[in-house]
Write an enzyme that holds these catalytic residues in place. Structure first.
Site, PDB file in Angstrom:
ATOM      1  N   ARG A 191       0.841  -1.220  -0.022  1.00 35.18           N
ATOM      2  CA  ARG A 191      -0.204  -0.181  -0.095  1.00 35.18           C
ATOM      3  C   ARG A 191       0.900   1.246   0.017  1.00 35.18           C
ATOM      4  O   ARG A 191       1.635   1.339   0.920  1.00 35.18           O
ATOM      5  CB  ARG A 191      -1.114   0.108   1.190  1.00 35.18           C
ATOM      6  CG  ARG A 191      -1.653   1.208   1.369  1.00 35.18           C
ATOM      7  CD  ARG A 191      -2.644   1.115   2.218  1.00 35.18           C
ATOM      8  NE  ARG A 191      -3.983   0.694   1.917  1.00 35.18           N
ATOM      9  CZ  ARG A 191      -5.178   0.671   2.464  1.00 35.18           C
ATOM     10  NH1 ARG A 191      -5.383   0.930   3.630  1.00 35.18           N
ATOM     11  NH2 ARG A 191      -6.248  -0.137   1.930  1.00 35.18           N
ATOM     12  N   GLN A 204     -10.291  -3.572  -3.786  1.00 36.98           N
ATOM     13  CA  GLN A 204     -11.368  -3.179  -3.297  1.00 36.98           C
ATOM     14  C   GLN A 204     -12.459  -3.326  -4.401  1.00 36.98           C
ATOM     15  O   GLN A 204     -13.521  -3.872  -4.082  1.00 36.98           O
ATOM     16  CB  GLN A 204     -11.439  -1.601  -2.921  1.00 36.98           C
ATOM     17  CG  GLN A 204     -12.787  -1.110  -2.527  1.00 36.98           C
ATOM     18  CD  GLN A 204     -12.939  -1.554  -1.353  1.00 36.98           C
ATOM     19  OE1 GLN A 204     -12.415  -1.610  -0.291  1.00 36.98           O
ATOM     20  NE2 GLN A 204     -14.337  -2.117  -0.983  1.00 36.98           N
ATOM     21  N   ARG A 229     -14.150  -8.679   0.817  1.00 37.96           N
ATOM     22  CA  ARG A 229     -12.549  -8.384   0.917  1.00 37.96           C
ATOM     23  C   ARG A 229     -11.892  -9.763   1.280  1.00 37.96           C
ATOM     24  O   ARG A 229     -10.813  -9.980   0.356  1.00 37.96           O
ATOM     25  CB  ARG A 229     -12.126  -7.255   1.917  1.00 37.96           C
ATOM     26  CG  ARG A 229     -12.688  -6.002   1.899  1.00 37.96           C
ATOM     27  CD  ARG A 229     -12.414  -5.359   0.219  1.00 37.96           C
ATOM     28  NE  ARG A 229     -11.148  -5.459   0.057  1.00 37.96           N
ATOM     29  CZ  ARG A 229     -10.169  -4.234   0.373  1.00 37.96           C
ATOM     30  NH1 ARG A 229     -10.516  -3.190   1.222  1.00 37.96           N
ATOM     31  NH2 ARG A 229      -8.765  -4.532   0.119  1.00 37.96           N
ATOM     32  N   CYS A 232     -16.425   1.801   0.433  1.00 41.98           N
ATOM     33  CA  CYS A 232     -15.452   1.086   0.503  1.00 41.98           C
ATOM     34  C   CYS A 232     -14.891   0.979   2.143  1.00 41.98           C
ATOM     35  O   CYS A 232     -14.465   0.016   2.555  1.00 41.98           O
ATOM     36  CB  CYS A 232     -13.964   1.519  -0.125  1.00 41.98           C
ATOM     37  SG  CYS A 232     -13.496   3.089   0.077  1.00 41.98           S
ATOM     38  N   HIS A 271      -7.275   1.090  -6.385  1.00 41.26           N
ATOM     39  CA  HIS A 271      -7.431   0.287  -5.427  1.00 41.26           C
ATOM     40  C   HIS A 271      -8.261  -0.930  -5.931  1.00 41.26           C
ATOM     41  O   HIS A 271      -9.445  -1.418  -5.804  1.00 41.26           O
ATOM     42  CB  HIS A 271      -8.575   0.903  -4.269  1.00 41.26           C
ATOM     43  CG  HIS A 271      -8.539   0.234  -2.874  1.00 41.26           C
ATOM     44  ND1 HIS A 271      -7.412  -0.717  -2.447  1.00 41.26           N
ATOM     45  CD2 HIS A 271      -9.099   0.763  -1.796  1.00 41.26           C
ATOM     46  CE1 HIS A 271      -7.742  -1.108  -1.339  1.00 41.26           C
ATOM     47  NE2 HIS A 271      -8.628  -0.415  -0.890  1.00 41.26           N
ATOM     48  N   ASP A 322     -16.998   7.717  -1.464  1.00 38.08           N
ATOM     49  CA  ASP A 322     -15.895   7.339  -0.789  1.00 38.08           C
ATOM     50  C   ASP A 322     -15.544   8.861  -0.241  1.00 38.08           C
ATOM     51  O   ASP A 322     -16.112   9.864  -0.251  1.00 38.08           O
ATOM     52  CB  ASP A 322     -14.789   6.924  -1.747  1.00 38.08           C
ATOM     53  CG  ASP A 322     -13.581   6.578  -0.791  1.00 38.08           C
ATOM     54  OD1 ASP A 322     -13.581   6.588   0.194  1.00 38.08           O
ATOM     55  OD2 ASP A 322     -12.448   6.606  -1.640  1.00 38.08           O
TER      56      ASP A 322
HETATM   57  N1   CP Z   1     -11.340  -0.089   2.418  1.00 35.74           N
HETATM   58  C1   CP Z   1     -10.235  -0.235   2.607  1.00 35.74           C
HETATM   59  O1   CP Z   1      -9.332  -0.657   1.850  1.00 35.74           O
HETATM   60  O2   CP Z   1     -10.241  -0.274   4.069  1.00 35.74           O
HETATM   61  P1   CP Z   1      -8.457  -0.162   4.804  1.00 35.74           P
HETATM   62  O3   CP Z   1      -8.000   0.993   4.411  1.00 35.74           O
HETATM   63  O4   CP Z   1      -8.925  -0.202   6.264  1.00 35.74           O
HETATM   64  O5   CP Z   1      -7.710  -1.267   4.448  1.00 35.74           O
HETATM   65  N1  NVA Z   2      -9.840   6.779  -1.241  1.00 30.22           N
HETATM   66  C1  NVA Z   2      -9.636   6.451   0.097  1.00 30.22           C
HETATM   67  C2  NVA Z   2      -9.843   4.789   0.308  1.00 30.22           C
HETATM   68  C3  NVA Z   2      -9.256   4.186   1.646  1.00 30.22           C
HETATM   69  C4  NVA Z   2      -9.797   2.759   1.643  1.00 30.22           C
HETATM   70  C5  NVA Z   2      -8.062   6.672   0.540  1.00 30.22           C
HETATM   71  O1  NVA Z   2      -7.289   6.400  -0.025  1.00 30.22           O
HETATM   72  O2  NVA Z   2      -7.688   7.182   1.451  1.00 30.22           O
END
Ligand code: CP
Ligand code: NVA
Length: 320
Positions: A115, A145, A305, A277, A142, A237
């Site tokens: 990540r 997701q 997930r 998400c 993502h 989101d």
């Molecule tokens: N939706 C999602 O990716 O959640 P986290 O940031 O908690 O992994």
């Molecule tokens: N768009 C958000 C998604 C978190 C799962 C972020 O990148 O923070």
């Protein structure tokens, strides 16, 4: 969807070596993955040794609940395991270059899940790693997701045929992945963002090309009511993603008319589901009443997930 007994032998069935963006999977591969995720969800015990002793490295520059927990749990429940390294105090590549990190990890692990802030960090890891690199969220996409999201839509509607989804809010990583996966799967998507916050033009063009092949449409509209008209799923989101915190105030103003409320849900198709998400900011992108309503499938998405990650690991690593 036809649910049948799992084929024993190699699951590895994807051409791409890495999963950095949704379009790394073909439409057929994406459908197979969702089919496998449904089978894994129904009969998890059949897969408990499929990735026996396989090791997955997790490198996270940003916080996570769902992604980290479900990747690690997926590996464990398939007979393998995950080893987590927290990079929140310093970006990947700062202490040593990503190309060296990749060439260490690929000697020990069967996959690298990362990540990152910059999507380029993932690309560097992938360019140098002999084992698959999986995007656990970057500034651009993502894709893991979106796998869980479309598994959820499939469970609700039984098929993607003729479905329209609306995405209301920031044209961010989640929006890009939804748009690409929707286009591959033949789901039409209508994206409604404030001026200057829409999806990136190059991603839009790519998704539109995929939609033309699948017979669906990707549209960007400025009117929220037009976006949700006929939508079977309304998705939103956070207005400020991780890494954009400096813009929180200006984004609150820019997005103030983009909350998914009961009125917005009432303007969608009868029985439409609400999707997010997570984590969510109630009172900003979604009202408390909507996220807590019977139409909300956010915790089904979260559950999925896990199942989607199992299918992904099986298909990328080739379980047996
Ligand atoms: N939706 C999602 O990716 O959640 P986290 O940031 O908690 O992994
Ligand atoms: N768009 C958000 C998604 C978190 C799962 C972020 O990148 O923070």
């Amino acid at each position: 969807m036809n649910i049948h007994a799992p084929p024993f032998g190699a699951y590895r069935a994807v051409k791409a070596h890495h999963f950095l963006r949704d379009s790394d999977l073909s439409a057929d591969e994406l459908r197979s993955l969702l089919d496998l995720a449904r089978r894994v969800k129904i009969q998890p015990e059949l897969y408990r040794d499929a990735l026996r002793h396989r090791a997955v490295a997790l490198l996270f520059e940003k916080p996570s609940l769902r992604t980290r927990m479900t990747i690690e749990l997926a590996a464990l429940q398939l007979g393998g395991f995950g080893v987590f390294q927290d990079h929140r105090d310093g970006r990947i590549g700062e202490r040593e270059p990503a190309r060296d990190i990749a060439r260490n990890l690929d000697r020990w692990f069967d996959a690298i899940v990362a990540r990152t802030y910059s999507h380029k960090t993932l690309e560097s890891l992938a360019a140098w790693s002999k084992v698959p690199v999986i995007n656990a969220l970057s500034e651009s996409y993502h894709p893991c997701q979106a796998l869980a999201d479309f598994l959820t839509v499939l469970e609700v509607y039984g098929s993607f045929e003729g479905l329209k989804m609306a995405y209301v809010g920031d044209g961010n990583n989640v929006a890009h992945s939804l748009m690409h996966s929707a286009a591959q799967l033949g789901v039409s998507i209508s994206i409604c963002s404030p001026a200057g916050y829409g999806p990136r033009p190059d991603d839009l063009a790519l998704a539109r090309a995929a939609a033309a092949r699948s017979g669906s449409a990707v549209e960007v509209v400025s009117d929220i009511w037009e976006a949700v008209d006929g939508a079977a799923a309304v998705y939103t989101d956070v207005w400020t993603s991780m890494g954009w915190e400096d813009e929180t105030q200006q984004r609150r103003i820019a997005f103030s008319d983009y909350q998914v409320t009961d009125e917005v849900m009432a303007a969608a198709r009868d029985g439409a589901v609400f999707m997010h998400c997570l984590p969510a900011l109630r009172g900003q992108e979604v009202s408390d009443s909507v996220i807590e309503s019977a139409q909300s499938v956010v915790f089904d998405q979260a559950e999925n997930r896990l199942h989607a990650h199992k299918a992904l690991l099986l298909m990328m690593l080739g379980g047996s």
